[in-house]
Design a protein around this motif. Sequence first.
Motif, mmCIF file in Angstrom:
data_model
loop_
_atom_site.group_PDB
_atom_site.id
_atom_site.type_symbol
_atom_site.label_atom_id
_atom_site.label_comp_id
_atom_site.label_asym_id
_atom_site.label_seq_id
_atom_site.Cartn_x
_atom_site.Cartn_y
_atom_site.Cartn_z
ATOM 1 N N HIS A 166 0.977 -1.274 0.090
ATOM 2 C CA HIS A 166 -0.041 0.252 -0.095
ATOM 3 C C HIS A 166 0.811 1.239 -0.154
ATOM 4 O O HIS A 166 1.619 1.459 1.053
ATOM 5 C CB HIS A 166 -1.073 0.062 1.358
ATOM 6 N N LEU A 167 0.905 1.931 -1.260
ATOM 7 C CA LEU A 167 1.702 2.997 -1.238
ATOM 8 C C LEU A 167 1.228 4.236 -0.623
ATOM 9 O O LEU A 167 0.112 4.756 -1.359
ATOM 10 C CB LEU A 167 2.188 3.351 -2.889
ATOM 11 N N CYS A 168 1.969 4.829 0.395
ATOM 12 C CA CYS A 168 1.262 6.194 0.876
ATOM 13 C C CYS A 168 2.073 7.304 0.502
ATOM 14 O O CYS A 168 2.978 7.776 1.165
ATOM 15 C CB CYS A 168 1.350 5.953 2.677
ATOM 16 N N TRP A 169 1.827 7.644 -0.863
ATOM 17 C CA TRP A 169 2.976 8.742 -1.557
ATOM 18 C C TRP A 169 1.899 9.812 -1.865
ATOM 19 O O TRP A 169 2.319 10.439 -3.119
ATOM 20 C CB TRP A 169 3.299 8.107 -2.981
ATOM 21 N N GLU A 170 0.848 10.021 -1.182
ATOM 22 C CA GLU A 170 0.122 11.474 -1.432
ATOM 23 C C GLU A 170 1.021 12.800 -1.607
ATOM 24 O O GLU A 170 0.645 13.522 -2.267
ATOM 25 C CB GLU A 170 -0.997 11.433 -0.732
ATOM 26 N N ARG A 171 1.956 12.584 -0.742
ATOM 27 C CA ARG A 171 2.812 13.701 -0.752
ATOM 28 C C ARG A 171 4.187 13.821 -1.801
ATOM 29 O O ARG A 171 5.110 14.492 -1.701
ATOM 30 C CB ARG A 171 3.489 14.038 0.572
ATOM 31 N N GLY A 172 3.845 12.826 -2.569
ATOM 32 C CA GLY A 172 4.981 12.899 -3.621
ATOM 33 C C GLY A 172 5.014 13.660 -4.987
ATOM 34 O O GLY A 172 5.088 13.469 -6.112
ATOM 35 N N GLY A 173 4.719 15.156 -4.427
ATOM 36 C CA GLY A 173 4.867 16.192 -5.455
ATOM 37 C C GLY A 173 3.220 16.302 -6.103
ATOM 38 O O GLY A 173 2.399 15.787 -5.840
ATOM 39 N N THR A 174 3.362 17.083 -7.095
ATOM 40 C CA THR A 174 2.179 17.446 -7.918
ATOM 41 C C THR A 174 1.625 16.096 -8.658
ATOM 42 O O THR A 174 0.494 16.390 -9.169
ATOM 43 C CB THR A 174 2.158 18.853 -8.771
ATOM 44 N N ARG A 175 2.550 15.429 -9.100
ATOM 45 C CA ARG A 175 2.213 14.169 -9.975
ATOM 46 C C ARG A 175 2.828 12.946 -9.358
ATOM 47 O O ARG A 175 3.756 12.209 -9.899
ATOM 48 C CB ARG A 175 2.725 14.187 -11.439
ATOM 49 N N PRO A 176 2.116 12.416 -8.072
ATOM 50 C CA PRO A 176 2.681 11.134 -7.455
ATOM 51 C C PRO A 176 2.331 10.122 -8.179
ATOM 52 O O PRO A 176 3.084 9.102 -8.159
ATOM 53 C CB PRO A 176 1.818 11.172 -6.172
ATOM 54 N N GLN A 177 1.437 10.088 -9.236
ATOM 55 C CA GLN A 177 1.096 9.088 -10.121
ATOM 56 C C GLN A 177 2.270 8.458 -10.882
ATOM 57 O O GLN A 177 2.478 7.367 -11.137
ATOM 58 C CB GLN A 177 -0.211 9.443 -11.131
ATOM 59 N N ASP A 178 3.198 9.416 -11.183
ATOM 60 C CA ASP A 178 4.458 9.198 -12.081
ATOM 61 C C ASP A 178 5.488 8.264 -11.129
ATOM 62 O O ASP A 178 6.341 7.485 -11.983
ATOM 63 C CB ASP A 178 5.401 10.447 -12.396
#
Length: 235
Positions: A166-178
């Motif tokens: 479960h990737l908790c990466w919502e703070r991974g910038g404006t494009r965390p989907q990348d």
Amino acid sequence: MPLAIAHRGASAHATENTLNAFELASDLGAQMWELDTQLTKDGVCVVSHDDHLERVFGVDMHISAMTASELANRPGVNVPTFAEVAALARRREAGLYVELKAAGTGIPAWRELAKHGQSFAVLGSFNPAFVRELRGAGCRWPLSVLVPLGKDPHEAGEEADADIVHLCWERGGTRPQDLVTQELCRLAREAGREIVLWHEERPEVIADLVRLPVLGICSDAPELLKAGVGGSINA
């Protein structure tokens, strides 16, 4: 299509981790409810992100210092038991995505689900030891390890012996989907693991996330996920 997982229920619209938030989540199209577990002084598993009641209810008390009866009768506090939420999920035909926050909550939560044959559920934690405890106890429910930004998800999956990362990466910038690359998805698939994504409320990000080969996506506003899967929001 990815499952729509309501993060702490429909927490954008109702007090998080309450029966009202979970009811509303189903009304808004969520297929699963993400929830958090704590343990009362007398060992009852309850649903709350924090042990301390200040942030959500404005009460300077800790769940772990109260009995279940004291918690249930505290004015201005609305913390359901895990059994109450599980029963509501059965009535609403919703899945439960259980994040184990407090030590000692994994086995009681699993036993409550098993008692009712409630198989549409996942149990997981940021703490690999909580996940391994369930694995070692013979839990046959899917197990998840939550992975903070900066930690390798494949190493975390191996460490926890998890079925899901479960990737908790919502703070991974404006494009965390990348950050959810084809290589990452390939390695997870080869290891026999599914991927679940963070709670996301940006429609332009959700429009990309719903196209990824993942098991589920969390959101405080599950109606955004439903709209994204339906193609009615655009990047």
